[in-house]
Design a protein around this motif. Structure first.
Motif, short mmCIF file in Angstrom:
data_model
loop_
_atom_site.label_atom_id
_atom_site.label_comp_id
_atom_site.label_asym_id
_atom_site.label_seq_id
_atom_site.Cartn_x
_atom_site.Cartn_y
_atom_site.Cartn_z
N LEU A 151 0.83 -1.21 0.00
CA LEU A 151 0.00 0.00 0.00
C LEU A 151 0.86 1.26 0.00
O LEU A 151 0.58 2.21 -0.74
N GLU A 152 1.91 1.25 0.80
CA GLU A 152 2.82 2.40 0.85
C GLU A 152 3.45 2.64 -0.52
O GLU A 152 3.52 3.77 -1.00
N ARG A 159 0.86 4.11 -2.96
CA ARG A 159 0.61 5.54 -2.69
C ARG A 159 1.77 6.41 -3.18
O ARG A 159 1.56 7.49 -3.71
N GLU A 160 3.00 5.93 -2.97
CA GLU A 160 4.18 6.70 -3.38
C GLU A 160 4.33 6.78 -4.89
O GLU A 160 4.73 7.81 -5.43
N ALA A 178 1.96 6.21 -7.32
CA ALA A 178 0.78 6.59 -8.10
C ALA A 178 0.96 7.91 -8.85
O ALA A 178 0.66 7.98 -10.05
N ARG A 196 -4.15 9.64 -9.19
CA ARG A 196 -4.42 10.36 -7.95
C ARG A 196 -5.34 9.48 -7.10
O ARG A 196 -6.36 9.00 -7.57
N LEU A 197 -4.96 9.29 -5.84
CA LEU A 197 -5.77 8.47 -4.94
C LEU A 197 -7.05 9.22 -4.62
O LEU A 197 -7.02 10.30 -4.05
N GLU A 225 -9.96 5.44 -0.20
CA GLU A 225 -9.36 4.24 0.38
C GLU A 225 -10.35 3.67 1.39
O GLU A 225 -10.88 4.41 2.23
N LEU A 240 -8.45 0.57 -2.90
CA LEU A 240 -7.99 1.90 -3.31
C LEU A 240 -8.64 2.25 -4.64
O LEU A 240 -8.68 1.39 -5.54
N PHE A 255 -8.25 4.95 -7.68
CA PHE A 255 -7.38 5.97 -8.25
C PHE A 255 -8.10 6.63 -9.43
O PHE A 255 -8.82 5.96 -10.17
#
Length: 150
Positions: free
Chosen positions: A115-116, A119-120, A122, A128-129, A132, A142, A144
């Motif tokens: 997940l980290e 997010r980093e 994307a 863009r998130l 969640e 998630l 996006f």
């Protein structure tokens, strides 16, 4: 008491199960058995052990986890497969239960790391998130949005 476990990767464990992997004893008389696991990454294994309330020391290719009355020493063989040698107030059942708890904690650590990373990475992929959601069974969804492309 002393118990040694061989922590087989899931794919190897499936093959071993069809070939009748069983518990036995080593030369010193320790119980040795094989347990299915997904553990590969040392950093995630250390974090998982800490999640099980173990006092953890990692040095020189060896990880020592200490719980009240039980100690486990994890070593990785040349083939990459971990083994764990349990000592103290432990029997085969308790050692296997401990490894299953560690494996579950390891799975949560893997999920966190993935997940980290998502997010980093994307934004660099034009995402863009948007939202969640964590479900009752701890699955994460998630959503996006694709950033404006013409």
């Amino acid at each position: 008491m002393s118990v040694s476990l061989i922590l087989l990767p899931l794919a190897v464990a499936a093959v071993a199960a069809t070939h009748g992997a069983t518990a036995g004893r080593d030369r010193e008389g320790h119980v040795v058995c094989e347990v299915q696991t997904r553990m590969r990454d040392e950093t995630l294994l250390v974090a998982a052990l800490r999640d099980t309330d173990a006092a953890v020391v990692a040095e020189r290719g060896e990880i020592t986890a200490d719980w009240a009355g039980v100690c486990a020493v994890f070593r990785r063989a040349e083939d990459g497969i971990w083994s764990a040698h349990f000592t103290g107030d432990v029997d085969e059942r308790r050692a296997v239960e401990a490894v299953r708890a560690i494996d579950a904690a390891y799975g949560r650590q893997v999920q966190r790391a993935v997940l980290e990373r998502l997010r980093e990475q994307a934004p660099a992929a034009g995402l863009r998130l948007e939202s969640e959601q964590v479900t009752e069974d701890a699955a994460v969804r998630l959503v996006f949005a694709v950033e404006g492309r013409s």
